[in-house]
Design an enzyme around this catalytic site. Structure first.
Site, PDB file in Angstrom:
ATOM      1  N   GLU A 189       0.600  -1.222  -0.025  1.00 49.32           N
ATOM      2  CA  GLU A 189      -0.067  -0.081  -0.162  1.00 49.32           C
ATOM      3  C   GLU A 189       0.975   1.164  -0.057  1.00 49.32           C
ATOM      4  OE1 GLU A 189      -2.523  -0.640   3.407  1.00 49.32           O
ATOM      5  OE2 GLU A 189      -4.113  -1.642   2.121  1.00 49.32           O
ATOM      6  N   GLU A 260      -7.135  -7.536  -0.866  1.00 46.34           N
ATOM      7  CA  GLU A 260      -7.841  -7.426   0.444  1.00 46.34           C
ATOM      8  C   GLU A 260      -8.932  -7.150   0.284  1.00 46.34           C
ATOM      9  OE1 GLU A 260      -5.767  -5.084   3.360  1.00 46.34           O
ATOM     10  OE2 GLU A 260      -3.721  -6.063   3.062  1.00 46.34           O
TER      11      GLU A 260
END
Length: 826
Positions: A189, A260
């Site tokens: 991320e 995710e």
């Protein structure tokens, strides 16, 4: 004439041929992994990947086979996990790969189950984990900058990455070696925080260095990067994280990968429990595959427990349940698990259509569409989606009309018959209850006071400075606690207000050995001003400040620079006339941790002299308590109920179960008063919904894995009660299925099941048109006596039963509702 599918197969064959050089391990049953714009290609075939996150440190090796098998039984074909750097390398070049950090054993269990694996090295992982998985000792290295282009950080990151890669290679864990790992991840991320970093040129160099370093490891499987759309290096795949990723568009020639899919949300001490409805989670998955998705991973499939001092945040609870399909203890969470299992079966049956079929879309409006995937043989599979959040619709598609509820996707494996709808839950709801265990009632408690006297002078300590230092760097995160000690001489007795400016998260102040006050910060900026009235006696006075953290920052640009402790102060003694003595640059003596930690009281060594006086002191801060208890019978998960305590740490047989803080009451949020699966699920921007636990204890129950217990023998529980609580209220419970419920329509199979040998003891409700309530407490409706008789005959005394809803179960007066609600007790 060659068809599009045959051309695609030929191209894939060429790709696999090119990549075959990586699969050259003698004697290995190699699995070749590549990709194209539709999917991962495994041994020459495009595949859909249905994956679930199970983090090995958040469970135990004894739990792993059961968790993995339940994931497989739930329709998954892949297990994903982060790699936890600070757990594996707690101190420089001192490694831990034992117990629940035995990562090779974990992947071996995945392989035994016949499943694939995704290895997310990071090694920055976020994950609601201390420092996002980065070791605090990195900050001791000169010129260190986290996650930017600098030699100290890149050297350490590469060293650890190579360590993990080589361990996997040595164990033959990569697909090309015959192992389960089909994808590997580097960084995590970064794109979310890249623009907030202080040096954009350095950030770009760093993320490109990460990709080059990873590819140089020659693991033989693709590397991925999450949330890296704006600055994607070559030779890595970008992926999406979030509650919804169906609109995510990867770069050209890359498959659509969702690393995710958040099944719920993590919980903080001051927050209620988050629940993402099964209908919405299934909707997100179906929408993803309707829109050419091919790799989807649930974060989390099993959340587990933050044992020890692993929680990040800070202020994140010991429980990391995450409202996952498998709960914190490994129990199946219904209806989420079963509803998704049915969807996985549908998607698996449609796999060839989804990855090879020609896609055609029919839009009815901007929120309603049908998608058809057609193979060369003429067979097809379809989805019809309705993304309106308040309007059920009748959709006419290819000559047939289908009723599609709001915020749902209908799945038609043959493009004719609806076999599944995400909004129609056809599996039971299980209500889990905590059953008090008779073998642990009436515990006899022993106690020891935490030795504070040495810390209430300035004579001993690790070192001295004429300044107030930052806690994480000073203590190297070896403990939650850091002592700041100083002294001053007063000519006469005088009254002051002790004023301490701190970045928290907690502060205890002692003056001349007496506790002067305590304060903790709110869950937010963590900066607060401590104030307490104190008396300075004539002569020498000792001021001891104990600063405590409750997990370290784990996310954000330059998160590691967020300070903790009394860094810089000021620390002042303020007189009633507002004049002050500034102690900020006095000589401060520093000491990390508590005395009880240094002598390892939690191990209950023979030389400890526990007090066994019948009157065990309660509500006494800085106390250690011990009791013996028998292991509860059976196989159900065990928890310890700490509702009578305040704040501290709990150990069982020397194992750290984590921090406890049952005195912290969760706040009231609007989401506790409304829940509708329809519409986008969020946990920020005041969009919370489907919460439970407002005005209740933040976390009352703490997981005690059965592998921590002595079968058939005595066990020891040790508590460090920091703030003062009542250990006599502690007891142990087992987690069992209480009520089970299901809603059925004509033609459905009504399946009820208990768990771990439990049997159905009663059928409580068989009603049409239930007016309100929830499983375990339904109200209203018209009872069907025929259904009661049939279900009682088929189910009582059994662990599970199935009854088909036919006309036989109807009853006079039930015509007003087509839904039969059944509730039973295990």
């Amino acid at each position: 004439m060659r068809t599009s599918t045959s051309i695609a197969r030929a191209a894939l064959a060429l790709t696999v041929l090119v990549l075959s050089a990586v699969c050259s391990f003698p004697g290995a049953s190699c699995t070749k992994v590549s990709y194209d714009d539709r999917a991962l290609v495994i041994d020459g075939e495009r595949r859909i990947i249905l994956s679930g996150s199970i983090h090995y440190p958040r469970s135990t090796p004894e739990m792993w086979p059961d968790l993995i098998q339940k994931a497989k039984d739930g329709g998954l074909n892949t297990i994903e996990t982060y790699v936890f750097w600070n757990g594996h390398e707690p101190r420089p070049r001192e490694y831990n790969f034992a117990g629940n950090y035995d990562i090779i054993r974990f992947f071996s269990e995945v392989q035994k189950a016949g499943m694939y694996a995704i290895l997310r090295i990071g090694p920055y992982i976020c994950g609601e984990w201390n420092y996002g998985g980065l070791p605090a000792w990195l900050r001791d290295i000169p010129d260190m900058q986290f996650r930017l282009h600098n030699q100290p950080f890149e050297r350490e990151m590469e060293t650890f990455t190579k360590l993990i890669v080589n361990k996997m290679k040595d164990a033959n864990m990569f697909a090309g070696q015959g192992g389960p790992i089909i994808l590997a991840q580097i960084e995590n991320e970064y794109g979310n925080i890249q623009s907030g970093l202080p040096d954009q040129q350095s950030a770009t160099k760093y993320i490109h260095w990460c990709a080059e370093m990873a590819n140089n490891q020659n693991v033989g499987v693709p590397w991925i990067m999450c949330q890296q759309s704006n600055d994607l290096p070559p030779n890595v795949l970008e992926t999406c994280n979030g509650f919804y990723c169906h609109n995510f568009k990867p770069k050209e020639n890359m498959p659509k990968i969702w690393t995710e899919n958040w099944t719920g949300w993590f919980k903080a001490w001051d927050k209620p429990d988050y629940h993402r409805p099964a209908e919405d989670l299934a909707y997100s998955v179906a929408m993803f595959f309707q829109n050419r998705g091919s790799v989807q991973n649930y974060y989390m499939y099993h959340g587990g427990t933050n044992f020890g001092r692993t929680t990040g945040g800070p202020y994140i609870t010991t429980s990391y349940d995450y409202d996952a399909p498998l709960d914190e203890y490994g129990n199946i969470r219904q209806p989420k698990y079963g509803h998704l299992k049915q969807l996985h079966a549908m998607l698996t049956s449609m796999e060839k259509h989804l990855v090879y079929g020609q896609q055609n879309e029919t839009s009815f409006d901007d929120k309603v569409k049908a998608t058809k995937y057609t193979l060369d043989d003429g067979s097809s599979a379809c989805f019809i989606s309705n993304s309106h959040d308040n309007e059920d619709l009748n959709v006419t598609f290819e000559g047939s009309t289908y009723q599609v509820p709001a915020w749902s996707v209908s799945v038609l494996p043959d493009c004719k018959t609806v076999a599944y709808n995400t909004a129609k839950v056809k599996t039971q709801t299980s209500v889990m209850v905590k059953k008090e265990s008779a073998v642990t009632q009436g515990l006899k408690w022993f106690w020891l006071p935490e030795l504070l006297k040495p810390f209430c002078t300035d004579r001993s300590g690790s070192f001295r400075r004429n300044e107030l230092l930052e806690q994480i760097v000073t203590g190297a995160d070896k403990s939650d606690y850091l002592w700041y000690k100083t002294s001053l001489t007063s000519g006469a007795e005088e009254e002051f207000t002790l004023y301490v400016n701190t970045t928290g998260h907690e502060l205890y102040a002692f003056v001349n050995g007496e506790l002067a006050g305590y304060q903790h910060s709110v869950n937010g900026p963590y900066i607060f001003q401590f104030q307490a009235p104190v008396t300075m006696r004539a002569g020498k006075n000792y001021i001891s400040l104990l600063s405590a953290t409750v997990g370290l920052k784990n996310y954000g640009a330059s998160f590691e620079l967020m300070p903790a402790g009394i860094v810089g102060g000021p620390v002042k003694l303020v007189r009633p006339d507002s004049s002050a003595i500034d102690l900020s640059h006095s000589t401060w003596t520093y000491e990390t941790g508590l005395y009880g930690e240094s002598i390892q009281i939690h191990l209950d060594k023979p030389n400890l002299e526990w007090s066994c006086h019948p009157a065990v002191p309660v509500n006494r801060p800085f106390s250690w308590y011990k009791a013996l208890f028998h292991t509860p019978d059976g196989e159900d998960a065990v928890v310890v109920d700490l509702a009578g305590l305040n704040k501290g740490v709990v150990y069982v047989n020397g194992r750290n179960l984590g921090r406890y803080w049952p005195s912290y009451i969760a706040g009231n949020m609007d989401g506790c008063h409304r829940c509708d699966y329809r519409g986008a699920y969020k946990t920020w921007d005041n969009q919370e919904k489907c919460l439970t636990g407002c005005h209740e204890i933040g976390q009352q129950f703490y997981h005690v894995p059965r592998s921590f217990l002595n079968a058939g023998g005595l066990n020891t529980i040790v508590l460090f009660e920091e703030a003062g609580g009542d250990p006599t209220k502690v007891n142990f419970r087992t987690v069992v299925v209480g009520s089970v419920c299901i809603n059925a329509e004509k033609g459905d199979a009504i399946t009820l099941a208990c768990a771990n040998g439990g049997t159905i003891s009663s059928i409580d409700v068989t009603s049409f048109g239930v007016a309100k309530g929830q499983c375990g407490a339904y109200e209203g409706g018209y009872e069907s006596k025929p259904a009661m008789e049939v279900l009682s005959a088929a189910c009582l005394g059994k662990e599970s039963c199935t009854v088909h809803y036919t006309d036989e179960l109807d009853s006079a007066g039930s015509e007003g509702s087509s839904v039969l609600t059944v509730q039973a007790t295990c």
